[in-house]
Design an enzyme around this catalytic site. Structure first.
Site, PDB file in Angstrom:
ATOM      1  N   TYR A  11       0.855  -1.192   0.000  1.00 30.67           N
ATOM      2  CA  TYR A  11       0.000   0.000   0.000  1.00 30.67           C
ATOM      3  C   TYR A  11       0.891   1.242   0.000  1.00 30.67           C
ATOM      4  O   TYR A  11       1.860   1.318   0.766  1.00 30.67           O
ATOM      5  CB  TYR A  11      -0.893   0.000   1.247  1.00 30.67           C
ATOM      6  N   LYS A  27       4.209  10.814   8.025  1.00 34.30           N
ATOM      7  CA  LYS A  27       3.952  10.389   9.411  1.00 34.30           C
ATOM      8  C   LYS A  27       4.924  10.995  10.438  1.00 34.30           C
ATOM      9  O   LYS A  27       4.777  12.144  10.793  1.00 34.30           O
ATOM     10  CB  LYS A  27       3.930   8.873   9.484  1.00 34.30           C
ATOM     11  N   ASP A  55       9.201   3.815  -0.316  1.00 35.44           N
ATOM     12  CA  ASP A  55       8.150   4.422   0.488  1.00 35.44           C
ATOM     13  C   ASP A  55       8.504   4.103   1.939  1.00 35.44           C
ATOM     14  O   ASP A  55       8.359   2.969   2.391  1.00 35.44           O
ATOM     15  CB  ASP A  55       6.800   3.811   0.097  1.00 35.44           C
TER      16      ASP A  55
HETATM   17  N1  PMP Z   1       2.567   4.717   2.208  1.00 31.87           N
HETATM   18  C1  PMP Z   1       2.406   3.912   3.278  1.00 31.87           C
HETATM   19  C2  PMP Z   1       3.363   2.760   3.471  1.00 31.87           C
HETATM   20  C3  PMP Z   1       1.380   4.155   4.175  1.00 31.87           C
HETATM   21  O1  PMP Z   1       1.188   3.328   5.214  1.00 31.87           O
HETATM   22  C4  PMP Z   1       0.533   5.275   3.968  1.00 31.87           C
HETATM   23  C5  PMP Z   1      -0.599   5.596   4.920  1.00 31.87           C
HETATM   24  N2  PMP Z   1      -0.867   4.743   5.908  1.00 31.87           N
HETATM   25  C6  PMP Z   1       0.758   6.080   2.856  1.00 31.87           C
HETATM   26  C7  PMP Z   1       1.774   5.776   2.002  1.00 31.87           C
HETATM   27  C8  PMP Z   1      -0.106   7.274   2.595  1.00 31.87           C
HETATM   28  O2  PMP Z   1       0.161   8.268   3.544  1.00 31.87           O
HETATM   29  P1  PMP Z   1      -0.967   9.328   3.924  1.00 31.87           P
HETATM   30  O3  PMP Z   1      -2.044   8.581   4.642  1.00 31.87           O
HETATM   31  O4  PMP Z   1      -0.270  10.335   4.768  1.00 31.87           O
HETATM   32  O5  PMP Z   1      -1.451   9.900   2.613  1.00 31.87           O
END
Ligand code: PMP
Length: 462
Positions: A159, A288, A261
């Site tokens: 994800y 985050k 990521d």
């Molecule tokens: N990449 C990963 C690995 C995530 O876990 C998340 C959100 N949980 C995102 C991207 C997207 O980040 P955001 O919710 O701040 O848009």
């Protein structure tokens, strides 16, 4: 400096968390009148309704019914320092007094950029945004503009937020996922353009041979390979020894940019997952924890790639703005948070993390329940298998297992512990052994109360 709990004993009060007469129940009912499904965040919904937060302090969260619990989720892993960290709060209050956002840049943006560039060797330059989704989107666009290619590859089950081109194959099922060595690219959301799927190649994680063969066929059309060193959605499969370094080599050989990521995995160490598992990416998407609790995303990496955003010499190749990108409130909070995350603090957090992991796994083993806390350091996911998880397909849970985890979430709530209803857990630095003890007590009681599910049962250890 955060360094574990300052309290010697943690009481866990049994409470009835999800009563239909609670203030949370009432709020959820009202929320459903104004918000689809009562929420702005899909993942927040859990049966019968989520608890509503009133306040947080350290590693504790108090809900609108006045019930205090220990927060083992921390706004989906982002609050690594827990709630109301004094240094972060002071920085935010100071900035609040001077103004929350300007059309002009501020010194806080420069300071946070400097900290991150000096900290992570692969990041030579960085651009801020407001979410992880935006950070991934910008990384993909940078890779396309830099390589002159359009397609990207991502791993099955991973994800990366809700940018169209990454909303594929993070929720594939055995009905649609195709062969293990050539996974199909399957839309994981509605609303995607028909053409988007053709731009995405899906790869199997930890399978060098299959990746090699797929890149042999498609490598020359790919702008980027997108990877997460430790992916929550896929059950936190550990990268096999040398797998990320292999990705580094093979992408370089095909002229493909390697994007990590690290929106979740960055909390694993001083230089994130790449500092532990290798890989040396061209670009990294962050989010985050680097915002100190406020909304953030950031894309950083090689100076020659990031230069596509530079407006000082020519019009930039990529147009990216954002009214609130780099806003001083977030920058001040992020700086105050990141300054506290020294190698020693992260090491201590990871040590508490390993204690919680090994003790939880022992509880499952003694109870004869085939489940484990996967993950590393302070990141976990409850997985209903005792087999190692090396990729997404190995992480697939049966419907009964998913229901069992959701019930465990409710049982833990009643015993003063918050986790994610799908089993994710993330620690914060105010936690120490007393909080781990409290978690263990709640876990043991919950597992006992739930009894042994027949589908998970194996002989208890003698
Ligand atoms: N990449 C990963 C690995 C995530 O876990 C998340 C959100 N949980 C995102 C991207 C997207 O980040 P955001 O919710 O701040 O848009």
């Amino acid at each position: 400096m955060p360094s574990g709990s300052d309290e010697t004993a943690v009481t866990v009060q049994p409470v009835s968390s999800l009563s239909p007469t609670s203030e949370s129940a009432h709020l959820f009912e009202e929320a459903c009148r104004y918000l689809p499904g009562g929420t702005s965040r899909l993942h927040i919904y859990s049966k019968p309704f989520p608890i509503y937060a009133r306040s947080g302090r350290g590693c504790r969260l108090t809900d609108v019914d006045g019930v205090e619990r220990i927060d083992f989720l921390n706004n989906m892993t982002s609050l690594i320092l827990g709630h109301g960290n004094p240094h972060v709060s002071r920085a935010v209050m100071d900035q609040l007094g001077r103004g929350v956002a300007f059309s002009e840049p501020t010194e806080q943006e420069v300071a946070l950029a400097k900290l991150l560039v000096e900290r992570v060797p692969s990041i030579e330059s960085i651009r801020f945004a407001n979410s992880g989704t935006e950070a991934v989107m910008l990384a993909v666009k940078l890779a396309r503009a830099f390589t002159g290619r359009s397609r990207i590859a991502k791993f099955e089950g991973f994800y990366h937020g809700y940018y169209d081109y990454v909303q594929f194959s993070f929720a594939s099922t055995s009905e649609n996922w195709g062969a293990a060595d050539t996974p199909r690219t399957v839309p994981s959301s509605g609303g995607l353009a028909d053409s988007a799927g053709a731009e995405v190649l899906t790869l199997p994680f930890n399978d060098r041979e299959a990746v090699e063969s797929l890149l042999d066929q498609h490598g020359s059309s790919l702008a980027a390979v997108l990877c997460d060193p430790l992916c929550n959605r896929a059950g936190y499969p550990r990268p096999a020894d040398g797998f990320l370094d292999y990705l580094r080599e093979v992408t370089r050989a095909y002229g493909i940019l390697l994007i990590f990521d690290e929106i979740v995995s960055f909390r694993l160490g001083y230089c994130g997952g790449q500092g532990i598992y290798g890989g040396d990416p061209d670009l990294t998407a962050l989010g985050k924890i680097i915002g100190g609790g406020l909304p953030i995303g950031a894309t950083g990496g090689r100076a020659d790639v990031m230069a596509l955003l530079d407006p000082t010499q020519h019009p930039p190749a990529i147009i990216s703005g954002g009214t609130f990108s780099g806003n001083p409130l977030t920058m001040a909070a992020g700086l105050a948070a990141m300054e506290q995350l020294t190698p020693a603090v992260l090491e201590q957090l990871n040590a508490v993390g390993e204690e919680l992991r090994s003790r939880s796994n022992a509880v499952f083993k003694v109870a004869g329940v085939r489940a484990q806390l996967s993950g590393a350091g302070s990141l976990y996911r409850i997985m209903c298998t005792d087999q190692p998880i090396d990729n997404y397909r190995a992480s697939i849970q049966t419907a009964e297992a998913i229901a069992w985890i959701a019930e465990l979430y409710r049982q833990l709530l009643d015993r003063g512990v918050i986790i994610y209803h799908q089993g994710s857990i993330a620690l914060s630095t105010p936690m120490g052994t007393p909080e781990v003890d409290a978690f263990m007590g709640a876990l043991e009681q919950s597992v006992e109360r739930m009894g042994k599910p027949t589908w998970l049962k194996k002989s208890p250890v003698s």
